[in-house]
Design a protein around this motif. Structure first.
Motif, PDB file in Angstrom:
ATOM      1  N   ALA A  52     -13.494 -14.536   6.179  1.00 11.89           N
ATOM      2  CA  ALA A  52     -12.819 -13.351   5.645  1.00 11.89           C
ATOM      3  C   ALA A  52     -11.557 -13.049   6.446  1.00 11.89           C
ATOM      4  N   ASP A  53     -11.677 -13.136   7.773  1.00 12.42           N
ATOM      5  CA  ASP A  53     -10.517 -12.876   8.632  1.00 12.42           C
ATOM      6  C   ASP A  53      -9.461 -13.955   8.449  1.00 12.42           C
ATOM      7  N   LEU A  54      -9.912 -15.203   8.333  1.00 11.42           N
ATOM      8  CA  LEU A  54      -8.996 -16.338   8.147  1.00 11.42           C
ATOM      9  C   LEU A  54      -8.215 -16.221   6.841  1.00 11.42           C
ATOM     10  N   ILE A  55      -8.925 -15.927   5.756  1.00  8.19           N
ATOM     11  CA  ILE A  55      -8.271 -15.777   4.450  1.00  8.19           C
ATOM     12  C   ILE A  55      -7.207 -14.690   4.507  1.00  8.19           C
ATOM     13  N   HIS A  56      -7.579 -13.598   5.146  1.00 10.97           N
ATOM     14  CA  HIS A  56      -6.658 -12.472   5.227  1.00 10.97           C
ATOM     15  C   HIS A  56      -5.438 -12.810   6.077  1.00 10.97           C
ATOM     16  N   ASN A  57      -5.658 -13.485   7.206  1.00 15.64           N
ATOM     17  CA  ASN A  57      -4.537 -13.847   8.075  1.00 15.64           C
ATOM     18  C   ASN A  57      -3.604 -14.847   7.396  1.00 15.64           C
ATOM     19  N   ALA A  58      -4.184 -15.789   6.652  1.00 15.89           N
ATOM     20  CA  ALA A  58      -3.361 -16.770   5.937  1.00 15.89           C
ATOM     21  C   ALA A  58      -2.526 -16.071   4.862  1.00 15.89           C
ATOM     22  N   GLY A  59      -3.156 -15.136   4.127  1.00 18.77           N
ATOM     23  CA  GLY A  59      -2.435 -14.377   3.110  1.00 18.77           C
ATOM     24  C   GLY A  59      -1.358 -13.507   3.730  1.00 18.77           C
ATOM     25  N   ASP A  60      -1.670 -12.947   4.907  1.00 21.67           N
ATOM     26  CA  ASP A  60      -0.701 -12.115   5.611  1.00 21.67           C
ATOM     27  C   ASP A  60       0.511 -12.938   6.025  1.00 21.67           C
ATOM     28  N   ALA A  61       0.272 -14.152   6.504  1.00 18.45           N
ATOM     29  CA  ALA A  61       1.382 -15.030   6.886  1.00 18.45           C
ATOM     30  C   ALA A  61       2.254 -15.354   5.669  1.00 18.45           C
ATOM     31  N   ALA A  62       1.605 -15.555   4.531  1.00 15.21           N
ATOM     32  CA  ALA A  62       2.340 -15.924   3.310  1.00 15.21           C
ATOM     33  C   ALA A  62       3.252 -14.811   2.813  1.00 15.21           C
ATOM     34  N   THR A  63       2.946 -13.556   3.172  1.00 13.70           N
ATOM     35  CA  THR A  63       3.804 -12.447   2.728  1.00 13.70           C
ATOM     36  C   THR A  63       5.192 -12.532   3.340  1.00 13.70           C
ATOM     37  N   ALA A  64       5.340 -13.367   4.368  1.00  9.82           N
ATOM     38  CA  ALA A  64       6.664 -13.535   4.980  1.00  9.82           C
ATOM     39  C   ALA A  64       7.655 -14.142   3.992  1.00  9.82           C
ATOM     40  N   ILE A  65       7.152 -14.896   3.028  1.00 11.71           N
ATOM     41  CA  ILE A  65       8.042 -15.585   2.092  1.00 11.71           C
ATOM     42  C   ILE A  65       8.831 -14.597   1.220  1.00 11.71           C
ATOM     43  N   PRO A  66       8.152 -13.683   0.469  1.00 13.43           N
ATOM     44  CA  PRO A  66       8.943 -12.733  -0.328  1.00 13.43           C
ATOM     45  C   PRO A  66       9.772 -11.779   0.526  1.00 13.43           C
ATOM     46  N   LEU A  67       9.273 -11.416   1.706  1.00 20.47           N
ATOM     47  CA  LEU A  67      10.049 -10.531   2.576  1.00 20.47           C
ATOM     48  C   LEU A  67      11.305 -11.233   3.079  1.00 20.47           C
ATOM     49  N   GLY A  68      11.156 -12.499   3.465  1.00 17.37           N
ATOM     50  CA  GLY A  68      12.317 -13.254   3.926  1.00 17.37           C
ATOM     51  C   GLY A  68      13.362 -13.410   2.842  1.00 17.37           C
ATOM     52  N   ILE A  69      12.910 -13.685   1.617  1.00 18.62           N
ATOM     53  CA  ILE A  69      13.834 -13.815   0.487  1.00 18.62           C
ATOM     54  C   ILE A  69      14.574 -12.500   0.239  1.00 18.62           C
ATOM     55  N   ALA A  70      13.830 -11.401   0.342  1.00 18.98           N
ATOM     56  CA  ALA A  70      14.439 -10.086   0.114  1.00 18.98           C
ATOM     57  C   ALA A  70      15.547  -9.807   1.124  1.00 18.98           C
ATOM     58  N   PHE A  71      15.313 -10.135   2.392  1.00 24.11           N
ATOM     59  CA  PHE A  71      16.340  -9.908   3.404  1.00 24.11           C
ATOM     60  C   PHE A  71      17.535 -10.840   3.208  1.00 24.11           C
ATOM     61  N   LEU A  72      17.269 -12.072   2.790  1.00 19.70           N
ATOM     62  CA  LEU A  72      18.371 -13.000   2.536  1.00 19.70           C
ATOM     63  C   LEU A  72      19.251 -12.507   1.385  1.00 19.70           C
ATOM     64  N   LEU A  73      18.617 -11.902   0.374  1.00 18.50           N
ATOM     65  CA  LEU A  73      19.354 -11.380  -0.772  1.00 18.50           C
ATOM     66  C   LEU A  73      20.074 -10.070  -0.446  1.00 18.50           C
ATOM     67  N   ARG A  74      19.641  -9.424   0.673  1.00 18.16           N
ATOM     68  CA  ARG A  74      20.202  -8.128   1.073  1.00 18.16           C
ATOM     69  C   ARG A  74      20.124  -7.118  -0.080  1.00 18.16           C
ATOM     70  N   SER A  75      18.911  -7.073  -0.674  1.00 18.03           N
ATOM     71  CA  SER A  75      18.696  -6.215  -1.838  1.00 18.03           C
ATOM     72  C   SER A  75      17.552  -5.247  -1.580  1.00 18.03           C
ATOM     73  N   GLU A  76      17.836  -3.949  -1.719  1.00 18.66           N
ATOM     74  CA  GLU A  76      16.781  -2.955  -1.546  1.00 18.66           C
ATOM     75  C   GLU A  76      15.702  -3.108  -2.618  1.00 18.66           C
ATOM     76  N   ARG A  77      16.120  -3.428  -3.819  1.00 15.98           N
ATOM     77  CA  ARG A  77      15.153  -3.625  -4.902  1.00 15.98           C
ATOM     78  C   ARG A  77      14.243  -4.810  -4.592  1.00 15.98           C
ATOM     79  N   ALA A  78      14.829  -5.891  -4.057  1.00 21.32           N
ATOM     80  CA  ALA A  78      14.024  -7.063  -3.694  1.00 21.32           C
ATOM     81  C   ALA A  78      13.044  -6.713  -2.583  1.00 21.32           C
ATOM     82  N   GLU A  79      13.461  -5.846  -1.665  1.00 22.60           N
ATOM     83  CA  GLU A  79      12.553  -5.423  -0.589  1.00 22.60           C
ATOM     84  C   GLU A  79      11.385  -4.631  -1.150  1.00 22.60           C
ATOM     85  N   ARG A  80      11.672  -3.751  -2.122  1.00 21.26           N
ATOM     86  CA  ARG A  80      10.572  -2.989  -2.730  1.00 21.26           C
ATOM     87  C   ARG A  80       9.603  -3.915  -3.442  1.00 21.26           C
TER      88      ARG A  80
END
Length: 207
Positions: A52-80
């Protein structure tokens, strides 16, 4: 003679973008290493609490992908939107963890390598705590609700990882059923994290 440099809003936006990407990338590396180490221990131990902890940590790491894209786009809407993706990832990980815990209650299985299991829990705590510090500080500095939500999420995950240590201790005392029960407890905590993160992303704190 003009140098063609801009020191206005565009320049500030680029600096914010780079800082956000750096924070997201660092947290990704920390959590990816943590999840990889926990995966090795899961194979050896068969602990559903660790799963359970492993699944959650792996999913948590994966959230870096949309967040990174949002910052690269410099878009508040993308961040939301990235913030919503973070919440969705937390919820899905809770569902998977809960399913595995119930399945293990129905079909019990011995838990082995208890020393390594406890160490994996400690590693989960440390990895999430470092990721929380990186995300929260960057989120507050950059006024990013998505990063702040992800930081709160990682901080709560650090305490969730302590449940893995508890599982190793209780199973060592002979209570095999404690492992899936702790897995269910972790699932409940993850669901609560989902609700709090949703509140942060929407701009309201549902505590």
């Amino acid at each position: 003679m003009a140098h063609g440099h801009s020191h206005g809003l565009v320049h500030a936006s680029i600096k914010r973008s780079r800082a956000g990407v750096r924070a997201v990338a660092l947290a990704l590396v920390v959590l990816a290493v943590t999840a990889a180490a926990q995966a090795v221990v899961f194979v050896a131990s068969g602990s559903v609490a660790l799963l359970a902890d492993l699944i959650h940590n792996a999913g948590d790491a994966a959230t870096a992908i949309p967040l990174g894209i949002a910052f690269l786009l410099r878009s508040e809407r993308a961040e939301r939107l990235a913030g919503l993706a973070v919440v969705a990832a937390i919820f899905v990980s809770a569902c998977v963890a809960g399913y595995e815990a119930v399945a293990r209650l129905v079909h019990p299985q011995d838990v082995e390598a208890l020393g390594a299991l406890a160490l994996a829990g400690a590693l989960g705590f440390a990895g999430n705590w470092v990721a929380a510090i990186v995300r929260t500080h960057a989120g507050q500095r950059l006024y990013s609700a998505a990063l702040v939500a992800d930081g709160d999420h990682a901080r709560a995950d650090a305490y969730v990882s302590l449940g893995v240590i508890a599982s190793a201790a209780v199973v060592a005392l002979g209570a095999r059923v404690a492992d899936p029960l702790i897995g269910l407890g972790i699932t409940v905590v993850i669901l609560r994290i989902t609700w709090r993160s949703w509140g942060t992303v929407r701009g309201h704190d549902h505590r």
